[in-house]
Design a protein around this motif. Sequence first.
Motif, PDB file in Angstrom:
ATOM      1  N   SER A   7       6.268  10.198  -1.890  1.00 61.72           N
ATOM      2  CA  SER A   7       4.930  10.648  -2.239  1.00 61.72           C
ATOM      3  C   SER A   7       4.926  12.172  -2.175  1.00 61.72           C
ATOM      4  N   LYS A   8       4.595  12.817  -3.280  1.00 64.50           N
ATOM      5  CA  LYS A   8       4.533  14.286  -3.276  1.00 64.50           C
ATOM      6  C   LYS A   8       3.479  14.780  -2.286  1.00 64.50           C
ATOM      7  N   GLU A   9       2.432  13.997  -2.112  1.00 64.55           N
ATOM      8  CA  GLU A   9       1.372  14.362  -1.174  1.00 64.55           C
ATOM      9  C   GLU A   9       1.842  14.246   0.275  1.00 64.55           C
ATOM     10  N   ASP A  10       2.713  13.275   0.543  1.00 63.32           N
ATOM     11  CA  ASP A  10       3.238  13.048   1.890  1.00 63.32           C
ATOM     12  C   ASP A  10       4.727  12.724   1.785  1.00 63.32           C
ATOM     13  N   PRO A  11       5.584  13.749   1.715  1.00 62.66           N
ATOM     14  CA  PRO A  11       7.022  13.511   1.527  1.00 62.66           C
ATOM     15  C   PRO A  11       7.693  12.713   2.647  1.00 62.66           C
ATOM     16  N   ASP A  12       7.003  12.503   3.760  1.00 65.37           N
ATOM     17  CA  ASP A  12       7.566  11.639   4.798  1.00 65.37           C
ATOM     18  C   ASP A  12       7.447  10.163   4.438  1.00 65.37           C
ATOM     19  N   LEU A  13       6.682   9.852   3.402  1.00 62.68           N
ATOM     20  CA  LEU A  13       6.557   8.478   2.910  1.00 62.68           C
ATOM     21  C   LEU A  13       7.558   8.328   1.769  1.00 62.68           C
ATOM     22  N   GLN A  34       0.839  -1.213   0.000  1.00 59.81           N
ATOM     23  CA  GLN A  34       0.000   0.000   0.000  1.00 59.81           C
ATOM     24  C   GLN A  34       0.867   1.254   0.000  1.00 59.81           C
ATOM     25  N   ASN A  35       1.932   1.263   0.779  1.00 61.54           N
ATOM     26  CA  ASN A  35       2.859   2.400   0.768  1.00 61.54           C
ATOM     27  C   ASN A  35       3.450   2.595  -0.625  1.00 61.54           C
ATOM     28  N   ASP A  36       3.820   1.511  -1.272  1.00 61.49           N
ATOM     29  CA  ASP A  36       4.365   1.596  -2.636  1.00 61.49           C
ATOM     30  C   ASP A  36       3.342   2.179  -3.598  1.00 61.49           C
ATOM     31  N   ARG A  37       2.098   1.768  -3.467  1.00 60.33           N
ATOM     32  CA  ARG A  37       1.036   2.313  -4.326  1.00 60.33           C
ATOM     33  C   ARG A  37       0.856   3.804  -4.086  1.00 60.33           C
ATOM     34  N   THR A  38       0.897   4.217  -2.841  1.00 62.16           N
ATOM     35  CA  THR A  38       0.755   5.634  -2.508  1.00 62.16           C
ATOM     36  C   THR A  38       1.898   6.441  -3.115  1.00 62.16           C
ATOM     37  N   VAL A  97      12.143  22.591   0.156  1.00 60.86           N
ATOM     38  CA  VAL A  97      11.888  22.177   1.534  1.00 60.86           C
ATOM     39  C   VAL A  97      12.726  20.938   1.860  1.00 60.86           C
ATOM     40  N   THR A  98      13.418  20.984   2.989  1.00 57.92           N
ATOM     41  CA  THR A  98      14.200  19.829   3.454  1.00 57.92           C
ATOM     42  C   THR A  98      13.290  18.919   4.264  1.00 57.92           C
ATOM     43  N   HIS A  99      13.348  17.643   3.942  1.00 57.10           N
ATOM     44  CA  HIS A  99      12.525  16.642   4.645  1.00 57.10           C
ATOM     45  C   HIS A  99      13.433  15.659   5.360  1.00 57.10           C
ATOM     46  N   ASN A 100      13.019  15.340   6.557  1.00 50.77           N
ATOM     47  CA  ASN A 100      13.708  14.395   7.420  1.00 50.77           C
ATOM     48  C   ASN A 100      12.646  13.432   7.949  1.00 50.77           C
ATOM     49  N   PRO A 101      12.216  12.440   7.143  1.00 54.43           N
ATOM     50  CA  PRO A 101      11.085  11.585   7.552  1.00 54.43           C
ATOM     51  C   PRO A 101      11.285  10.984   8.945  1.00 54.43           C
ATOM     52  N   GLN A 102      10.308  11.206   9.798  1.00 54.81           N
ATOM     53  CA  GLN A 102      10.383  10.765  11.189  1.00 54.81           C
ATOM     54  C   GLN A 102      10.571   9.252  11.308  1.00 54.81           C
ATOM     55  N   LEU A 103       9.939   8.478  10.415  1.00 54.55           N
ATOM     56  CA  LEU A 103      10.057   7.019  10.477  1.00 54.55           C
ATOM     57  C   LEU A 103      11.192   6.490   9.612  1.00 54.55           C
ATOM     58  N   GLY A 104      11.959   7.390   9.002  1.00 50.06           N
ATOM     59  CA  GLY A 104      13.073   6.962   8.170  1.00 50.06           C
ATOM     60  C   GLY A 104      12.611   6.578   6.777  1.00 50.06           C
TER      61      GLY A 104
END
Length: 143
Positions: free
Chosen positions: A93-99, A34-38, A68-75
């Motif tokens: 994911s452009k909608e959720d760059p933490d993914l 599902q993450n890959d699909r997103t 914008v610099t992103h540092n995904p909390q979950l890695g």
Amino acid sequence: MSTPKVRRRARISVLIVATGISVLSFLLVVAAWQNDRTIASDEGRATAEVLSAGKLRSAISFVTPDGVTHNPQLGVLYPTNLVAGQRIDVEYSKEDPDLVRVSGRNASVALIPAASVIVVTWLIATPVLLVSKRRERQGVSSG
């Protein structure tokens, strides 16, 4: 000496635990898919720096085209074989760059570990269930 009722409850408990582990392993693969699909539905690409690397979690930092610099909390997803300081290509994911995942990796890397957990679980549970069932039968036939 254990009673048939206790043995039956123990067997049911082993069955519930083994089934629960199997279901959770399956759901892990479904969640990865599902993450890959997103990510694929609105994919962005960037070069990231690996800040810290571990077997289960690796921290990264990357900059999106909007600056914008992103540092995904979950890695990052699928972090195997990363080294701190390494620069890697990522897809997010452009909608959720933490993914974000390591470019070129997908949920298929979760299949072997999940299947291994399921197989080992049942390799342990099956003999326990069979021995318990055999002892229950012996207790019934001798009683």
